[in-house]
Design an enzyme around this catalytic site. Sequence first.
Site, PDB file in Angstrom:
ATOM      1  N   HIS A   1       2.081   5.476  11.785  1.00  0.00           N
ATOM      2  CA  HIS A   1       2.160   6.666  10.932  1.00  0.00           C
ATOM      3  C   HIS A   1       1.357   7.828  11.492  1.00  0.00           C
ATOM      4  O   HIS A   1       0.920   8.710  10.750  1.00  0.00           O
ATOM      5  CB  HIS A   1       1.683   6.310   9.509  1.00  0.00           C
ATOM      6  CG  HIS A   1       2.581   5.321   8.838  1.00  0.00           C
ATOM      7  ND1 HIS A   1       2.184   4.557   7.763  1.00  0.00           N
ATOM      8  CD2 HIS A   1       3.853   4.944   9.106  1.00  0.00           C
ATOM      9  CE1 HIS A   1       3.185   3.762   7.391  1.00  0.00           C
ATOM     10  NE2 HIS A   1       4.206   3.972   8.193  1.00  0.00           N
TER      11      HIS A   1
ATOM     12  N   CYS B   1       1.767  21.611  16.724  1.00  0.00           N
ATOM     13  CA  CYS B   1       2.342  22.825  16.150  1.00  0.00           C
ATOM     14  C   CYS B   1       3.564  22.483  15.296  1.00  0.00           C
ATOM     15  O   CYS B   1       4.430  21.715  15.708  1.00  0.00           O
ATOM     16  CB  CYS B   1       2.776  23.771  17.287  1.00  0.00           C
ATOM     17  SG  CYS B   1       3.594  25.242  16.677  1.00  0.00           S
TER      18      CYS B   1
HETATM   19  N1  APR Z   1      -9.831  -6.049   2.374  1.00  0.00           N
HETATM   20  C1  APR Z   1      -8.529  -6.432   2.446  1.00  0.00           C
HETATM   21  N2  APR Z   1      -7.528  -5.826   1.755  1.00  0.00           N
HETATM   22  C2  APR Z   1      -7.873  -4.789   0.964  1.00  0.00           C
HETATM   23  C3  APR Z   1      -9.206  -4.332   0.828  1.00  0.00           C
HETATM   24  C4  APR Z   1     -10.197  -5.009   1.579  1.00  0.00           C
HETATM   25  N3  APR Z   1     -11.499  -4.651   1.509  1.00  0.00           N
HETATM   26  N4  APR Z   1      -9.217  -3.288  -0.060  1.00  0.00           N
HETATM   27  C5  APR Z   1      -7.931  -3.090  -0.431  1.00  0.00           C
HETATM   28  N5  APR Z   1      -7.132  -3.995   0.158  1.00  0.00           N
HETATM   29  C6  APR Z   1      -5.671  -4.115   0.077  1.00  0.00           C
HETATM   30  C7  APR Z   1      -5.077  -3.780  -1.263  1.00  0.00           C
HETATM   31  O1  APR Z   1      -5.039  -4.957  -2.073  1.00  0.00           O
HETATM   32  C8  APR Z   1      -3.664  -3.337  -0.861  1.00  0.00           C
HETATM   33  O2  APR Z   1      -2.813  -4.462  -0.721  1.00  0.00           O
HETATM   34  O3  APR Z   1      -5.162  -3.145   0.975  1.00  0.00           O
HETATM   35  C9  APR Z   1      -3.886  -2.705   0.523  1.00  0.00           C
HETATM   36  C10 APR Z   1      -3.862  -1.194   0.509  1.00  0.00           C
HETATM   37  O4  APR Z   1      -2.542  -0.826   0.173  1.00  0.00           O
HETATM   38  P1  APR Z   1      -2.131   0.715   0.205  1.00  0.00           P
HETATM   39  O5  APR Z   1      -3.196   1.513  -0.425  1.00  0.00           O
HETATM   40  O6  APR Z   1      -0.721   0.816  -0.301  1.00  0.00           O
HETATM   41  O7  APR Z   1      -2.150   1.067   1.757  1.00  0.00           O
HETATM   42  P2  APR Z   1      -1.066   0.713   2.844  1.00  0.00           P
HETATM   43  O8  APR Z   1      -0.356  -0.593   2.529  1.00  0.00           O
HETATM   44  O9  APR Z   1      -1.724   0.811   4.159  1.00  0.00           O
HETATM   45  O10 APR Z   1      -0.009   1.919   2.680  1.00  0.00           O
HETATM   46  C11 APR Z   1       1.005   2.003   3.661  1.00  0.00           C
HETATM   47  O11 APR Z   1       1.716   4.093   2.668  1.00  0.00           O
HETATM   48  O12 APR Z   1       1.255   6.165   1.771  1.00  0.00           O
HETATM   49  C12 APR Z   1       1.650   5.497   2.913  1.00  0.00           C
HETATM   50  O13 APR Z   1       1.326   6.310   5.090  1.00  0.00           O
HETATM   51  C13 APR Z   1       0.659   5.706   4.033  1.00  0.00           C
HETATM   52  O14 APR Z   1       0.106   4.172   5.830  1.00  0.00           O
HETATM   53  C14 APR Z   1       0.220   4.285   4.415  1.00  0.00           C
HETATM   54  C15 APR Z   1       1.358   3.442   3.880  1.00  0.00           C
END
Ligand code: APR
Length: 249
Positions: free
Chosen positions: A116, A124
């Site tokens: 991402h 730009c």
């Molecule tokens: N250790 C392990 N897992 C964790 C921890 C931790 N300390 N804290 C949170 N989590 C987990 C949560 O339970 C959840 O499953 O990490 C995950 C975070 O999920 P999201 O916030 O949805 O992030 P992500 O899955 O990376 O999102 C994917 O969505 O908005 C877009 O581009 C953005 O790259 C991002 C993509």
Amino acid sequence: MEFQAQQLRDAFRIVVFSGAGISAESGIPTFRDALTGLWERFDPAALATAQAFRNDPALVWGWYEWRRAKVLAAQPNAAHLAIAKLATRVPKLTVVTQNVDDLLERAGCPDVLHLHGSLGSPRCFACARPYKFKGDQLDGREEGRSIEPPRCLHCNGKVRPGVVWFGESLPDDVWRKAVTAAKDCDLLLSVGTWGLVQPAAELPRIALQHEARVVHINVQPEAVAGEREFSLLGRAAEVLPRLVEQAFG
Ligand code: APR
């Protein structure tokens, strides 16, 4: 059945696929965690799309500069460091992340595949030429401040964050390398991701379809199926170092 450290030691080609959860313990907000997640507090449509940038470039640039300031002030945590250590102990490790921070690189991971994009590679909006931050030019210290984006030195267009916005496609070459690694690996560790956003979320399934073992490391339990998929419950900064320590000492 619990995933054994021996299975990590026996793996030859490993993919580590990470999401926001791996940087949570460095103080970087995730997206969907209740109350603290960025999408719990901000509207992605107003901040993370090309149209949002056209509508209000200063609001969008200011928000990403605030996020970049948080990353610059953060340190890699034990999970990032464990992956860097793993890279020195296994024959082949491919590090793929959905995150736009550089904490894996700062932990010492080589060749991180950013599906991402990255906060550190603005370009730009008009001519797509890369833009180089001058020194640590950073004025995004406080949350929510609008900041006029810098201008492209070549065409004077507005500079945009180097991240993949909703509705945009992933960088072709990066996605291709990630899929190839997922098909080829014998173990994929999925760390700290909801596994919601496509196509990134396909990678664990692709690995499973190609006979690999898949381990989900998350503070939430993951529904797993079959004898090659595992869920390791816990904080990435605790589970990953313990797993690497048990496997390689
Ligand atoms: N250790 C392990 N897992 C964790 C921890 C931790 N300390 N804290 C949170 N989590 C987990 C949560 O339970 C959840 O499953 O990490 C995950 C975070 O999920 P999201 O916030 O949805 O992030 P992500 O899955 O990376 O999102 C994917 O969505 O908005 C877009 O581009 C953005 O790259 C991002 C993509």
